[in-house]
Design an enzyme around this catalytic site. Structure first.
Site, PDB file in Angstrom:
ATOM      1  N   LYS A 265       0.756  -1.250  -0.025  1.00 30.01           N
ATOM      2  CA  LYS A 265       0.024  -0.123   0.012  1.00 30.01           C
ATOM      3  C   LYS A 265       0.812   1.382  -0.024  1.00 30.01           C
ATOM      4  O   LYS A 265       0.730   2.160  -0.838  1.00 30.01           O
ATOM      5  CB  LYS A 265      -1.001   0.012   1.111  1.00 30.01           C
TER       6      LYS A 265
ATOM      7  N   ARG B 102      -9.655   1.235   9.014  1.00 29.68           N
ATOM      8  CA  ARG B 102      -9.477  -0.072   9.264  1.00 29.68           C
ATOM      9  C   ARG B 102     -10.465  -0.842   9.919  1.00 29.68           C
ATOM     10  O   ARG B 102     -10.167  -2.196  10.295  1.00 29.68           O
ATOM     11  CB  ARG B 102      -7.888  -0.255   9.868  1.00 29.68           C
TER      12      ARG B 102
ATOM     13  N   ARG C 133      12.166  -5.185   4.349  1.00 23.99           N
ATOM     14  CA  ARG C 133      11.687  -3.858   4.113  1.00 23.99           C
ATOM     15  C   ARG C 133      12.664  -3.001   5.084  1.00 23.99           C
ATOM     16  O   ARG C 133      13.197  -3.301   6.176  1.00 23.99           O
ATOM     17  CB  ARG C 133      10.234  -3.632   4.877  1.00 23.99           C
TER      18      ARG C 133
ATOM     19  N   ARG D  52      11.414  -1.518  10.683  1.00 20.76           N
ATOM     20  CA  ARG D  52      10.301  -1.181  11.858  1.00 20.76           C
ATOM     21  C   ARG D  52      10.455  -2.243  12.910  1.00 20.76           C
ATOM     22  O   ARG D  52      10.428  -3.429  12.859  1.00 20.76           O
ATOM     23  CB  ARG D  52       9.252  -1.008  11.198  1.00 20.76           C
TER      24      ARG D  52
ATOM     25  N   ARG E 274      -0.465  -9.004  13.084  1.00 21.09           N
ATOM     26  CA  ARG E 274      -1.200  -8.105  12.150  1.00 21.09           C
ATOM     27  C   ARG E 274      -1.852  -8.715  11.261  1.00 21.09           C
ATOM     28  O   ARG E 274      -2.795  -8.233  10.883  1.00 21.09           O
ATOM     29  CB  ARG E 274       0.212  -7.043  11.723  1.00 21.09           C
TER      30      ARG E 274
HETATM   31  P1  AP5 Z   1       4.999  -1.402   1.856  1.00 21.64           P
HETATM   32  O1  AP5 Z   1       4.586  -0.884   0.783  1.00 21.64           O
HETATM   33  O2  AP5 Z   1       5.591  -0.794   3.070  1.00 21.64           O
HETATM   34  O3  AP5 Z   1       3.692  -2.065   2.435  1.00 21.64           O
HETATM   35  P2  AP5 Z   1       2.358  -1.615   3.038  1.00 21.64           P
HETATM   36  O4  AP5 Z   1       1.129  -2.278   2.717  1.00 21.64           O
HETATM   37  O5  AP5 Z   1       2.329  -0.092   3.286  1.00 21.64           O
HETATM   38  O6  AP5 Z   1       2.691  -2.308   4.608  1.00 21.64           O
HETATM   39  P3  AP5 Z   1       2.651  -1.738   5.944  1.00 21.64           P
HETATM   40  O7  AP5 Z   1       3.115  -2.637   6.939  1.00 21.64           O
HETATM   41  O8  AP5 Z   1       3.094  -0.207   6.115  1.00 21.64           O
HETATM   42  O9  AP5 Z   1       1.228  -1.597   6.542  1.00 21.64           O
HETATM   43  P4  AP5 Z   1       0.484  -1.621   7.650  1.00 21.64           P
HETATM   44  O10 AP5 Z   1      -1.082  -1.338   7.255  1.00 21.64           O
HETATM   45  O11 AP5 Z   1       0.613  -3.000   8.588  1.00 21.64           O
HETATM   46  O12 AP5 Z   1       1.039  -0.595   8.542  1.00 21.64           O
HETATM   47  P5  AP5 Z   1       0.999   0.937   9.029  1.00 21.64           P
HETATM   48  O13 AP5 Z   1       2.247   1.627   8.859  1.00 21.64           O
HETATM   49  O14 AP5 Z   1      -0.217   1.359   8.367  1.00 21.64           O
HETATM   50  O15 AP5 Z   1       5.658  -2.680   1.287  1.00 21.64           O
HETATM   51  C1  AP5 Z   1       6.293  -3.755   2.270  1.00 21.64           C
HETATM   52  C2  AP5 Z   1       7.842  -4.243   1.599  1.00 21.64           C
HETATM   53  O16 AP5 Z   1       7.651  -4.878   0.446  1.00 21.64           O
HETATM   54  C3  AP5 Z   1       8.705  -2.792   1.298  1.00 21.64           C
HETATM   55  O17 AP5 Z   1      10.047  -3.325   1.706  1.00 21.64           O
HETATM   56  C4  AP5 Z   1       8.511  -2.700  -0.065  1.00 21.64           C
HETATM   57  O18 AP5 Z   1       9.753  -2.193  -0.775  1.00 21.64           O
HETATM   58  C5  AP5 Z   1       8.140  -4.119  -0.693  1.00 21.64           C
HETATM   59  N1  AP5 Z   1       7.381  -4.024  -1.729  1.00 21.64           N
HETATM   60  C6  AP5 Z   1       6.091  -3.356  -2.032  1.00 21.64           C
HETATM   61  N2  AP5 Z   1       5.478  -3.731  -3.060  1.00 21.64           N
HETATM   62  C7  AP5 Z   1       6.113  -4.670  -3.525  1.00 21.64           C
HETATM   63  C8  AP5 Z   1       6.076  -5.609  -4.676  1.00 21.64           C
HETATM   64  N3  AP5 Z   1       4.824  -5.431  -5.692  1.00 21.64           N
HETATM   65  N4  AP5 Z   1       7.060  -6.582  -5.174  1.00 21.64           N
HETATM   66  C9  AP5 Z   1       7.978  -6.707  -4.192  1.00 21.64           C
HETATM   67  N5  AP5 Z   1       8.234  -6.107  -3.074  1.00 21.64           N
HETATM   68  C10 AP5 Z   1       7.169  -4.948  -2.799  1.00 21.64           C
HETATM   69  O19 AP5 Z   1       0.461   0.652  10.472  1.00 21.64           O
HETATM   70  C11 AP5 Z   1       1.267   0.263  11.339  1.00 21.64           C
HETATM   71  C12 AP5 Z   1       0.406   0.327  12.505  1.00 21.64           C
HETATM   72  O20 AP5 Z   1      -0.316   1.508  12.861  1.00 21.64           O
HETATM   73  C13 AP5 Z   1      -0.687  -0.645  12.649  1.00 21.64           C
HETATM   74  O21 AP5 Z   1      -0.401  -2.085  12.936  1.00 21.64           O
HETATM   75  C14 AP5 Z   1      -1.539   0.009  13.723  1.00 21.64           C
HETATM   76  O22 AP5 Z   1      -1.173  -0.235  14.845  1.00 21.64           O
HETATM   77  C15 AP5 Z   1      -1.481   1.451  13.691  1.00 21.64           C
HETATM   78  N6  AP5 Z   1      -2.458   1.892  12.632  1.00 21.64           N
HETATM   79  C16 AP5 Z   1      -2.136   2.508  11.406  1.00 21.64           C
HETATM   80  N7  AP5 Z   1      -3.375   2.928  10.861  1.00 21.64           N
HETATM   81  C17 AP5 Z   1      -4.289   2.546  11.661  1.00 21.64           C
HETATM   82  C18 AP5 Z   1      -5.538   2.700  11.747  1.00 21.64           C
HETATM   83  N8  AP5 Z   1      -6.284   3.337  10.749  1.00 21.64           N
HETATM   84  N9  AP5 Z   1      -6.402   2.316  12.863  1.00 21.64           N
HETATM   85  C19 AP5 Z   1      -5.934   1.797  13.762  1.00 21.64           C
HETATM   86  N10 AP5 Z   1      -4.151   1.562  13.754  1.00 21.64           N
HETATM   87  C20 AP5 Z   1      -3.671   1.942  12.834  1.00 21.64           C
END
Ligand code: AP5
Length: 218
Positions: free
Chosen positions: A13, A88, A127, A160, A171
């Site tokens: 994402k 979410r 990552r 991270r 997660r």
């Molecule tokens: P990346 O693009 O970083 O993946 P992502 O889907 O953004 O993953 P996240 O782990 O950031 O998502 P998340 O939703 O768990 O975490 P968030 O920070 O939002 O890609 C991952 C890796 O793969 C990278 O190294 C990239 O280079 C590689 N890659 C990408 N695409 C690729 C491809 N096509 N092929 C190969 N490699 C690829 O949230 C963190 C925490 O915050 C949550 O756990 C929660 O505690 C809290 N939080 C955030 N938002 C909320 C909310 N709305 N409500 C409640 N809690 C929340």
């Protein structure tokens, strides 16, 4: 353009949001990034959010909804925005609907990215991210041209805390229980488009542009 990105952790994402925001000239709002910054700065929000994030759980709705409402007040949202990781939960989706109504706006699309859990664990273990500017890399699939430093701003890249395998699996479980129901919610409203996130980064970007350019099915 007003678009929401939904999907399990590590599905890509943030990677696609960063690129799409640059291509379309709109602001990317990642609730994960905003929360990590609050934790780093030790704000009251960050102090409350940290234990939930470390455990791989969702931060309580009222905290995240209030945070997003504040963020949407900024001028840079006038030309559109890309919400990465919000909503979410159904409660967050309903709160977002009310915020949009109050602004006289509507979502264009909700994009759900999908990939197998093993692809996700592999991606998150490799990552690396920039603590200064937020740019995301992967040691094999998207390495920084500057090695262990950010190619955009030169800071040392970091891993991270919540990318440890046990936290990633937690997660994924939380995603299935609390976030996956959003797919049906937005499908019923005619907004959902699903994209295979396991393809290479550039292929996913092309597919995303195709989906966003196509008229919405009625
Ligand atoms: P990346 O693009 O970083 O993946 P992502 O889907 O953004 O993953 P996240 O782990 O950031 O998502 P998340 O939703 O768990 O975490 P968030 O920070 O939002 O890609 C991952 C890796 O793969 C990278 O190294 C990239 O280079 C590689 N890659 C990408 N695409 C690729 C491809 N096509 N092929 C190969 N490699 C690829 O949230 C963190 C925490 O915050 C949550 O756990 C929660 O505690 C809290 N939080 C955030 N938002 C909320 C909310 N709305 N409500 C409640 N809690 C929340």
């Amino acid at each position: 353009m007003r678009v929401v990105f939904v999907g399990p952790p590590g599905v890509g994402k943030g990677t696609q949001a960063q690129r799409l925001a640059e291509r379309r000239g709109v602001v990317k709002i990642s609730t994960g990034d905003v929360l990590r910054e609050a934790v780093r700065l030790g704000t009251p929000l960050g102090v409350r959010a940290k234990s939930f994030m470390d455990a791989g759980s969702l931060v309580p709705d009222e905290l995240v909804i209030g945070m997003l409402a504040e963020r949407l007040k900024a001028d840079d949202t006038r030309r559109g925005y890309l919400l990465d990781g919000f909503p979410r939960t159904i409660a967050q989706a309903e709160a977002l609907g009310a915020m949009l109504d109050a602004r006289g706006e509507a979502l264009d699309r909700v994009i759900a990215f999908e990939a197998d859990p093993e692809v996700i664990v592999d991606r998150l273990s490799g990552r690396r991210g920039c603590p200064r500017c937020g740019k995301v890399y992967h040691v094999r699939y998207d390495p920084s041209p500057a090695g262990a430093r950010c190619s955009a701003c030169g800071a040392d890249l970091v891993q991270r805390d919540d990318d440890r395998e046990s936290t990633v699996r937690r997660r994924l479980t939380v995603y299935q229980a609390e976030t996956a129901p959003l797919l049906a919610y937005y499908r019923e409203r005619g907004l959902l488009a699903q994209i295979d996130g396991s393809a290479p980064i550039e292929d996913v970007a092309v597919r995303l542009d195709e989906v966003l350019s196509a008229p919405r099915p009625v």
